[in-house]
Design a protein around this motif. Structure first.
Motif, PDB file in Angstrom:
ATOM      1  N   ASN A 117       0.755  -1.197  -0.061  1.00  0.00           N
ATOM      2  CA  ASN A 117      -0.137   0.258   0.150  1.00  0.00           C
ATOM      3  C   ASN A 117       0.577   1.605  -0.362  1.00  0.00           C
ATOM      4  O   ASN A 117       0.411   2.367  -0.795  1.00  0.00           O
ATOM      5  CB  ASN A 117      -1.172   0.042   1.255  1.00  0.00           C
ATOM      6  N   LYS A 118       2.104   1.237   0.691  1.00  0.00           N
ATOM      7  CA  LYS A 118       2.882   2.515   0.828  1.00  0.00           C
ATOM      8  C   LYS A 118       3.229   2.856  -0.268  1.00  0.00           C
ATOM      9  O   LYS A 118       3.283   3.906  -0.763  1.00  0.00           O
ATOM     10  CB  LYS A 118       3.951   2.264   1.745  1.00  0.00           C
ATOM     11  N   TRP A 119       3.514   2.048  -1.402  1.00  0.00           N
ATOM     12  CA  TRP A 119       4.104   2.205  -2.441  1.00  0.00           C
ATOM     13  C   TRP A 119       2.963   2.388  -3.351  1.00  0.00           C
ATOM     14  O   TRP A 119       3.224   3.619  -4.735  1.00  0.00           O
ATOM     15  CB  TRP A 119       5.340   1.381  -2.969  1.00  0.00           C
ATOM     16  N   ALA A 120       2.131   1.880  -3.660  1.00  0.00           N
ATOM     17  CA  ALA A 120       1.294   1.660  -5.012  1.00  0.00           C
ATOM     18  C   ALA A 120       0.121   3.520  -4.610  1.00  0.00           C
ATOM     19  O   ALA A 120      -0.146   3.705  -5.447  1.00  0.00           O
ATOM     20  CB  ALA A 120      -0.216   0.492  -3.868  1.00  0.00           C
ATOM     21  N   TYR A 121       0.245   3.636  -2.813  1.00  0.00           N
ATOM     22  CA  TYR A 121      -0.890   5.324  -3.259  1.00  0.00           C
ATOM     23  C   TYR A 121       0.215   6.054  -3.510  1.00  0.00           C
ATOM     24  O   TYR A 121      -0.399   7.165  -4.160  1.00  0.00           O
ATOM     25  CB  TYR A 121      -1.226   5.376  -1.197  1.00  0.00           C
ATOM     26  N   ILE A 122       1.423   6.109  -3.529  1.00  0.00           N
ATOM     27  CA  ILE A 122       2.049   7.612  -3.984  1.00  0.00           C
ATOM     28  C   ILE A 122       2.025   7.241  -5.588  1.00  0.00           C
ATOM     29  O   ILE A 122       1.683   8.189  -5.837  1.00  0.00           O
ATOM     30  CB  ILE A 122       3.878   6.385  -5.080  1.00  0.00           C
ATOM     31  N   TYR A 123       1.824   5.940  -6.296  1.00  0.00           N
ATOM     32  CA  TYR A 123       0.886   6.273  -7.929  1.00  0.00           C
ATOM     33  C   TYR A 123      -0.452   6.934  -7.827  1.00  0.00           C
ATOM     34  O   TYR A 123      -0.333   7.393  -8.717  1.00  0.00           O
ATOM     35  CB  TYR A 123       0.589   5.071  -8.740  1.00  0.00           C
ATOM     36  N   VAL A 124      -1.161   6.275  -6.608  1.00  0.00           N
ATOM     37  CA  VAL A 124      -2.607   6.673  -7.065  1.00  0.00           C
ATOM     38  C   VAL A 124      -2.683   8.824  -6.953  1.00  0.00           C
ATOM     39  O   VAL A 124      -3.055   9.332  -7.299  1.00  0.00           O
ATOM     40  CB  VAL A 124      -3.552   6.354  -5.491  1.00  0.00           C
ATOM     41  N   GLY A 125      -1.500   8.882  -5.822  1.00  0.00           N
ATOM     42  CA  GLY A 125      -1.502   9.901  -5.648  1.00  0.00           C
ATOM     43  C   GLY A 125      -0.950  10.472  -6.975  1.00  0.00           C
ATOM     44  O   GLY A 125      -1.671  11.977  -6.957  1.00  0.00           O
ATOM     45  N   LEU A 126       0.035  10.290  -6.809  1.00  0.00           N
ATOM     46  CA  LEU A 126       1.059  10.746  -8.431  1.00  0.00           C
ATOM     47  C   LEU A 126      -0.196  11.017 -10.020  1.00  0.00           C
ATOM     48  O   LEU A 126      -0.161  11.942 -10.370  1.00  0.00           O
ATOM     49  CB  LEU A 126       2.265  10.313  -9.430  1.00  0.00           C
ATOM     50  N   TYR A 127      -0.862  10.438 -10.247  1.00  0.00           N
ATOM     51  CA  TYR A 127      -1.599   9.893 -11.603  1.00  0.00           C
ATOM     52  C   TYR A 127      -2.929   9.530 -11.214  1.00  0.00           C
ATOM     53  O   TYR A 127      -3.575   9.828 -12.664  1.00  0.00           O
ATOM     54  CB  TYR A 127      -1.000   8.613 -12.388  1.00  0.00           C
ATOM     55  N   GLY A 128      -3.508   9.667 -10.532  1.00  0.00           N
ATOM     56  CA  GLY A 128      -4.981   8.747 -10.350  1.00  0.00           C
ATOM     57  C   GLY A 128      -5.161   7.180 -10.306  1.00  0.00           C
ATOM     58  O   GLY A 128      -6.260   7.343 -11.064  1.00  0.00           O
ATOM     59  N   TYR A 129      -4.163   6.403 -10.868  1.00  0.00           N
ATOM     60  CA  TYR A 129      -4.253   5.739 -10.924  1.00  0.00           C
ATOM     61  C   TYR A 129      -5.428   4.538 -10.041  1.00  0.00           C
ATOM     62  O   TYR A 129      -6.152   4.930  -8.940  1.00  0.00           O
ATOM     63  CB  TYR A 129      -3.137   4.247 -11.602  1.00  0.00           C
TER      64      TYR A 129
END
Length: 480
Positions: free
Chosen positions: A333-345
């Protein structure tokens, strides 16, 4: 938009802002243009800003429905909570102590950011020594008071800490460079701390509300719904925590690509990132949070079984297994949510894409480095201790401040109670701000893996510092 085949002439859009990407060579002759080319492990793909659509909608709806269910059971059964002592207690002394301690800890935490930026490398070294010293002190105290098992385990931990410090000592400049970059981004967007403290207040209110609903319902219907209430409690707290994480990732990402849009106390990047986290990406946050909450709820039920004398070994084994599963999910989750915040995946796409990025770069070892976690923990504990002293001073200088508060914690000495209140207030408040720093550090690592060019263009001094440190710590993995 990020394109799969990088072209320096094409604009990049992050968090809704168009960012110029013309690269600049550094003073050391670094050719930033070649770092985004495919490597030997396969073709390199950058993340792409996703359309403004609601992701993982079903989980957001389920979360909101669950909150509605809590409202219903609170209305139906909340009044059954025993309130015979209602109105008999005076909590003004406790509130005053917590208020003064909280204000002090926020001020000290803010100054700590600047201090860590000034002495980043020394702080990392201190954190390693702090960890070893804490284990050594616990070991000595355990042996002095006859607690042989605690003493021996703590001493063994101190020995392991010394070995670990020896092995990672050459990586200290690497951790310091990451920390300094993240702190610079946070200091230029301190409104993130305000958002974090607002969510802390929401978490506090939620805990009280949940306790009324759970206690009232189970006093009438029994403990049959205990698991569901545990799930509700942990799910909501995970959602709050991960919303802060996603918001921080969006702000630091914008600061990375377009610092003019993310260099003020309450920048447009902060507003936009917060809006995305609480709307389009809210379902993704609820999705990953639910996975962790299920495991946490199972652990709570398993812990409840410890009161029984039977099957103690089985209970310990189950708790160990669930703890490992929880750690794995939280790590992803720690790394996945970085991409959620950056790009909206969406949640699953974000996790898959960020992990592919690290595998392609060969950075799966780099991201396991926890030196900065040690730093943030040390800072939180030190601020907690300093705030505890403030609470103690308040208690000493105000006789009877806790009289009539109805605080039953098994502590008769008001000075000790003042220290305890101050310590935990400072620890919690500082930990909130340090969690923002931790999110910023993780975002920096992801952005550095994907887009070193833009970093060199927008923050050349920090970029040179990071590349130099990374080359020394990981010469094979880092080709910058």
């Amino acid at each position: 938009m990020y394109e799969n085949n990088y072209d320096n002439t094409e604009p990049i859009v992050v968090q809704g802002f168009t960012v110029p990407t013309k690269a600049q060579p550094s003073a050391s002759g670094y050719d930033v243009g070649k770092q985004d080319q495919p490597n030997a492990s396969g073709e390199f793909h950058k993340g792409e800003i996703q359309p403004k659509l609601y992701k993982d909608v079903g989980f957001a709806i389920a979360f909101l429905l669950h909150l509605g269910g809590i409202v219903v059971v609170t209305t139906l059964y909340g009044s059954s909570v025993n309130s015979e002592n209602e109105g008999s207690n005076n909590y003004m002394g406790v509130a005053a102590c917590v208020g003064v301690s909280g204000t002090f800890s926020i001020t000290l935490s803010t100054f700590a950011l600047g201090w860590m930026m000034q002495f980043a490398e020394q702080v990392v070294k201190m954190a390693l020594m702090f960890s070893i010293g804490t284990s050594l002190a616990l070991g000595i105290l355990g042996l002095m008071f006859g607690q042989m098992m605690i003493g021996l385990i703590s001493l063994a931990s101190a020995v392991c800490g010394c070995c670990y410090a020896y092995m990672v000592w050459n990586r200290i400049p690497f951790a310091a460079a990451n920390l300094n970059t993240a702190l610079t981004g946070v200091r230029q967007n301190l409104g993130l701390a305000v958002v974090a403290y607002i969510f802390l207040a929401i978490a506090f209110v939620w805990s009280i509300w949940w306790s009324v609903a759970a206690t009232g319902t189970m006093s009438v219907l029994g403990e049959g719904a205990l698991f569901l209430f545990f799930l509700s409690f942990y799910w909501t707290h995970q959602v709050i925590q991960n919303t802060i994480h996603v918001t921080s990732a969006g702000v630091i990402g914008t600061w990375w690509f377009d610092p003019s849009e993310a260099s003020s106390y309450w920048s447009s990047a902060l507003t936009d990132s917060f809006r995305r986290a609480t709307t389009y990406s809210f379902g993704s946050i609820c999705f990953g949070s639910l996975l962790v909450a299920v495991v946490q709820a199972l652990r709570a039920i398993n812990e409840n079984a410890r009161s029984q004398d039977e099957c103690q070994v089985l209970v310990c084994l189950i708790d160990c297994l669930l703890g490992c599963i929880q750690g794995i999910i939280e790590y992803l989750n720690k790394w996945a949510y970085i991409y959620v915040g950056l790009y909206g995946y969406g949640y699953l796409d974000a996790g898959r894409n960020v992990w592919t990025l690290f595998q392609t770069k060969g950075w799966t070892t780099i991201i396991t480095d926890n030196l900065i976690d040690n730093v943030l923990f040390m800072i939180s504990v030190v601020i907690g201790l300093a705030t505890g002293i403030v609470g103690l001073v308040i208690a000493v200088s105000n006789d009877g401040i806790f009289d009539g508060a109805g605080v039953e914690v098994g502590v008769e000495d008001p000075t000790v109670l003042g220290f305890i209140l101050g310590f935990f207030t400072g620890l919690i408040m500082s930990n909130i701000l340090m969690s923002v720093v931790g999110s910023a550090v993780n975002t920096v690592i992801v952005c550095f893996a994907e887009s070193p060019n833009e970093f060199q263009t927008n923050h050349p001094k920090l970029s040179d510092e990071m590349r130099c440190a990374w080359r020394k710590a990981y010469p094979e993995e880092c080709k910058y």
